[in-house]
Design a protein around this motif. Sequence first.
Motif, mmCIF file in Angstrom:
data_model
loop_
_atom_site.group_PDB
_atom_site.id
_atom_site.type_symbol
_atom_site.label_atom_id
_atom_site.label_comp_id
_atom_site.label_asym_id
_atom_site.label_seq_id
_atom_site.Cartn_x
_atom_site.Cartn_y
_atom_site.Cartn_z
ATOM 1 N N VAL A 4 52.826 17.181 12.522
ATOM 2 C CA VAL A 4 52.967 17.156 14.106
ATOM 3 C C VAL A 4 52.335 17.350 14.929
ATOM 4 O O VAL A 4 51.386 18.631 15.128
ATOM 5 C CB VAL A 4 54.210 18.561 14.415
ATOM 6 C CG1 VAL A 4 54.559 17.628 15.790
ATOM 7 C CG2 VAL A 4 55.833 18.394 13.558
ATOM 8 N N THR A 7 51.657 20.361 20.582
ATOM 9 C CA THR A 7 52.710 19.667 21.813
ATOM 10 C C THR A 7 51.675 20.248 22.934
ATOM 11 O O THR A 7 51.522 20.948 23.255
ATOM 12 C CB THR A 7 53.839 20.235 21.639
ATOM 13 O OG1 THR A 7 53.993 21.421 21.228
ATOM 14 C CG2 THR A 7 54.492 19.646 20.111
ATOM 15 N N HIS A 12 56.407 16.419 22.121
ATOM 16 C CA HIS A 12 56.163 16.001 20.933
ATOM 17 C C HIS A 12 55.865 14.945 20.382
ATOM 18 O O HIS A 12 56.826 13.652 20.688
ATOM 19 C CB HIS A 12 58.245 16.486 20.214
ATOM 20 C CG HIS A 12 58.435 17.930 20.362
ATOM 21 N ND1 HIS A 12 57.702 19.087 19.773
ATOM 22 C CD2 HIS A 12 59.375 18.533 20.793
ATOM 23 C CE1 HIS A 12 58.584 20.368 20.585
ATOM 24 N NE2 HIS A 12 59.521 19.644 21.156
ATOM 25 N N GLY A 49 64.589 18.984 22.008
ATOM 26 C CA GLY A 49 62.892 18.144 22.739
ATOM 27 C C GLY A 49 63.415 17.326 23.747
ATOM 28 O O GLY A 49 64.164 17.702 24.163
#
Length: 222
Positions: A4, A7, A12, A49
Amino acid sequence: LAAVLPTWGPHHRILNNYIYGCRPTRVDNYPISVYDPVSRGYGISVRGGDDILILNNTIVDCWGGIGIGYLERNDVKTVKIHNNLIVNPKESFGISWVNNEETARRGSIRNNAVYAPGREDALFRFFDYNTSKTLNQVEGEFPEIWASNRFGVDPMLKRNGKGPRTHKTSPARDAGDPELVVSVIAEYEQLYGVSLNVDYVLNPRVRGANMDIGAFEGRLRA
């Protein structure tokens, strides 16, 4: 599990990952609730999120492809799933979206290729706490969030040591939607000084008329 990107704020972005062979965390108790895609062996799983973008990932031979866990009405602004290539989800769904309809209509599912040979009923499923809807039902009821998906179409993968590439005549070639990807690349480079305008193996992101679906860009056609 998917890598990932760092952020910023509650946002995200999951971009350009090749994910292979994920399995449930509790195989001895399988199947597990559809409301918990994290434990069901999805290649990418998200629960909660503020602004979620899942772009240009290739997910192969996992229990499921992309699993969006239940998102409360005020918990998330958007979920956008674009340009992902999902092949052979073994036990669960290619894309599983557990949500309420109001929040679902804020998102979009576009330009994805999902192929589950022999399991056409496993390409996509939408769940809320009262209903379970198939691909055909969701396409009819949520036309504003759908565009140019390729469900049930063979993407013609060639597997080698560098990851699964698409054949030069694959329907995933030059079939991606660049709009969101370009904006994420620009935003990330402005914040961190790093260019993400490449695929999983650092080839230029666009090598033809348009970007490909999935994490890998194919070579230019002769």
